[in-house]
Scaffold this motif. Structure first.
Motif, PDB file in Angstrom:
ATOM      1  N   SER A   1       0.834  -1.199   0.000  1.00  0.00           N
ATOM      2  CA  SER A   1       0.000   0.000   0.000  1.00  0.00           C
ATOM      3  C   SER A   1       0.873   1.255   0.000  1.00  0.00           C
ATOM      4  CB  SER A   1      -0.889  -0.007   1.244  1.00  0.00           C
ATOM      5  OG  SER A   1      -1.350   1.298   1.488  1.00  0.00           O
TER       6      SER A   1
ATOM      7  N   SER B   1     -14.059  -2.168   2.477  1.00  0.00           N
ATOM      8  CA  SER B   1     -13.044  -3.012   1.831  1.00  0.00           C
ATOM      9  C   SER B   1     -13.642  -4.362   1.435  1.00  0.00           C
ATOM     10  CB  SER B   1     -11.855  -3.225   2.772  1.00  0.00           C
ATOM     11  OG  SER B   1     -11.314  -1.992   3.160  1.00  0.00           O
TER      12      SER B   1
ATOM     13  N   TYR C   1      -8.069   4.629  -5.945  1.00  0.00           N
ATOM     14  CA  TYR C   1      -7.811   4.148  -4.581  1.00  0.00           C
ATOM     15  C   TYR C   1      -6.938   2.892  -4.691  1.00  0.00           C
ATOM     16  CZ  TYR C   1      -8.781   2.095   0.021  1.00  0.00           C
ATOM     17  OH  TYR C   1      -8.660   1.529   1.265  1.00  0.00           O
TER      18      TYR C   1
ATOM     19  N   ASN D   1      -6.003   0.407  -3.073  1.00  0.00           N
ATOM     20  CA  ASN D   1      -6.372  -0.957  -2.699  1.00  0.00           C
ATOM     21  C   ASN D   1      -7.231  -1.660  -3.751  1.00  0.00           C
ATOM     22  OD1 ASN D   1      -4.882  -1.083  -0.378  1.00  0.00           O
ATOM     23  ND2 ASN D   1      -6.513  -0.313   0.924  1.00  0.00           N
ATOM     24  N   TYR D   2      -7.779  -0.911  -4.741  1.00  0.00           N
ATOM     25  CA  TYR D   2      -8.472  -1.613  -5.830  1.00  0.00           C
ATOM     26  C   TYR D   2      -7.495  -2.600  -6.493  1.00  0.00           C
ATOM     27  CZ  TYR D   2     -11.992   2.158  -5.610  1.00  0.00           C
ATOM     28  OH  TYR D   2     -12.943   3.055  -5.207  1.00  0.00           O
TER      29      TYR D   2
ATOM     30  N   GLY E   1      -5.011  -4.062  -5.004  1.00  0.00           N
ATOM     31  CA  GLY E   1      -4.846  -5.187  -4.075  1.00  0.00           C
ATOM     32  C   GLY E   1      -6.029  -6.148  -4.153  1.00  0.00           C
TER      33      GLY E   1
END
Ligand SMILES: Cc1ncc(COP(=O)(O)O)c(C=O)c1O
Length: 397
Positions: free
Chosen positions: A14, A99, A123, A125-126, A128
Motif C-alpha cells: 500500500s 473493503s 484508490y 487498494n483496488y 490489491g
C-alpha cells in the motif's frame, strides 16, 4: 515452504502505509511527523457510537446473521430512502468495512483473468483487491490539469475489451477529491449498458462534498447494473469499527452477496450495534464536519499553490488532493522528508502518488495529501514543505 502463489508475489504494497517504518524511525529520533498520508479523520467519533460499545452486555458474544443485523440493515435502508435512493433492506448486506464490500462486488462480477476499467489515479487498494481475486485492472488515465474529470467516451470505450466485466468508480474520489457530475455519470451509464457491464460505485465519501452534492450511481436508471460500496469509516469517523455495506437493486447480485457472506459467517456483532447508533444520528451531524473539511481544503490548496513550483487543483469532495511537486521523484521526496529532513523538530508524511496509478511512470512528481488535520496543523505542514523544497537535493527548477 518454497512456493508462493503468483497472487502472493504480485500483491502490491500500500502506498499509504508503505513508508510507515520510516515515519516510525523519524519519531524514534524525536521528530514530530504530521500525517498527511492516510485518510484517518481526526473528527471525534460520535459519542452514541462509542457508548454502544460500553453498553454491550450480552452473556455470549454470538455470531450474527451473514448479511448483518436486521435493525442495522433497516436503518441503512432508511438512510438510502432519505437520500432519495431507496434500496430494500434485503438488498443491503453488511460487510467488514467498505473493503470487504469491494471484494464482494469485484468477486461477483469478474472471473480470474477478467478486467475492470478504473480511472487512474485510483484508490490503491483496488489493485490489491484485484490481485486477491486475479482480476486485472484496465486503467484509463485522468489528469490533474483538468481536475481529474472523466475523459471522452471514445477514450473510455477504447479500454473496454472482450474480458471487461465492469467499471469501478469512486466519487467523491480518493485520491483525487473529484466529484463526478450528473453528465459524466450519465455518460458512464450509457457505456455500461452498451457494453453489458456492471458499474461498481464506491461512495464511501458521499457526504464530503464542498460544491454541491454527489450523485449516487443508484440515480442513473441502470438498477440492474449497479453495485454500491459504502462504509461508516469516513462518514462517522469510525474507521476502526470495520463496518461497511454492499448493496444493489439487482436481486441476483444480492443473492451472490448473501452467499459470499455465508462463507465468512458474519460481520462483527458489537461493531454493528455501534453502526446502528451512528445511523440514528440526525443529518445535521454532517454540517459542522463538512464545514470544517471545506476550511481545511481551502487552507491546504491555497497554501500549496503559494509554494513556488507546487500545483494542486481545488477538489470538490472527499478529503484528499493530488499535488505535483518540482522534484524528479516524489516517492524519493516523501522518503527523504522522513529520513533526512526536519525543521524545528517536525516533518511531514505524504503518500507518493505513483502507487495510485497502474500505468508505469504516471504520478512520478505527485503525492496524495489527506487533509485530515486541523487548519493550524495543515498550515504548519505547508510551511514545512516549503522549507523542505528549498534544501531538497532532488529539486527541479
Ligand atoms: C475510496 C475508498 N474506498 C473504500 C475504502 C475502505 O474503507 P473501509 O474498509 O474502512 O470502509 C477506503 C478507505 O480509505 C477508501 O478511501
Amino acid at each position: 515452504m518454497s512456493r508462493l502463489s503468483s497472487r502472493a508475489r504480485l500483491m502490491p504494497a500500500s502506498p499509504i502505509r508503505r513508508l510507515v517504518p520510516l515515519a516510525d524511525q523519524a519519531k524514534a529520533r524525536g521528530t514530530q511527523v504530521h500525517h498527511l498520508n492516510i485518510g484517518q479523520p481526526d473528527v471525534e467519533t460520535p459519542r452514541p457510537l462509542i457508548e454502544a460499545y460500553h453498553q454491550f452486555n450480552d452473556k455470549v458474544l454470538a455470531y450474527g446473521p451473514s448479511s448483518g443485523l436486521l435493525p442495522l440493515r433497516e436503518a441503512v435502508a432508511g438512510y438510502y430512502e432519505r437520500i432519495g435512493q431507496p434500496v430494500p433492506s434485503k438488498n443491503i448486506h453488511v460487510t467488514t468495512g467498505g473493503s470487504e464490500a469491494l471484494v464482494f462486488a469485484i468477486g461477483a462480477v469478474a472471473d480470474p483473468g477478467d478486467e475492470l476499467v478504473v480511472f487512474e489515479p485510483f484508490y490503491a487498494n483496488y489493485a490489491g483487491f484485484g490481485r486477491l481475486l486475479d482480476v486485472n485492472l484496465k486503467a484509463v488515465v485522468t489528469r490533474a490539469e483538468d481536475g481529474f474529470r472523466l475523459p471522452a467516451d471514445e477514450v473510455i470505450e477504447r479500454a473496454i475489451g472482450p474480458k471487461t466485466r465492469g467499471i469501478i468508480i469512486c466519487s467523491p474520489g480518493n485520491p483525487t477529491g473529484t466529484v463526478y457530475t450528473r453528465e459524466e455519470l450519465d455518460r458512464l451509464a450509457r457505456i455500461v449498458k452498451k457494453h453489458d457491464l456492471v458499474l461498481i460505485s464506491d461512495e464511501v465519501y458521499r457526504e464530503f462534498t464542498y460544491e454541491g452534492v454527489a450523485t449516487s450511481a443508484l440515480a442513473l436508471g441502470i438498477d440492474d447494473r449497479v453495485i454500491v460500496c459504502d462504509s461508516i469509516s469516513k462518514r462517522f469517523s469510525a474507521c476502526g469499527a470495520r463496518v461497511g455495506f454492499v448493496l444493489t437493486r439487482n436481486d441476483a447480485l444480492s443473492d451472490v452477496f448473501l452467499r459470499f457472506g455465508f462463507a465468512r459467517l458474519c460481520p462483527a456483532t458489537v461493531d454493528q450495534l455501534a453502526a446502528l447508533a451512528a445511523y440514528q444520528l440526525p443529518a445535521s451531524f454532517f454540517e459542522p464536519v463538512v464545514k470544517e473539511y471545506r476550511a481545511r481544503r481551502d487552507a491546504l490548496v491555497d497554501g500549496l499553490n503559494a509554494i513556488p513550483g507546487v500545483h494542486t487543483y481545488r477538489p470538490e469532495g472527499a478529503f484528499y488532493t493530488v499535488a505535483s511537486f518540482p522534484v524528479k521523484d516524489a516517492d524519493h521526496f516523501c522518503q527523504w522528508l522522513l529520513n533526512e529532513f526536519s525543521t524545528d523538530g517536525r516533518t511531514v508524511m505524504m503518500a507518493p502518488a505513483n502507487g495510485f496509478y497502474a500505468t508505469p511512470g504516471e504520478g512520478q512528481k505527485e503525492t496524495r495529501i489527506a487533509y485530515v488535520l486541523n487548519v493550524p496543523a495543515l498550515n504548519e505542514s505547508v510551511q514545512i514543505l516549503a522549507k523542505a523544497l528549498l534544501v531538497y537535493p532532488g529539486r527541479e527548477a
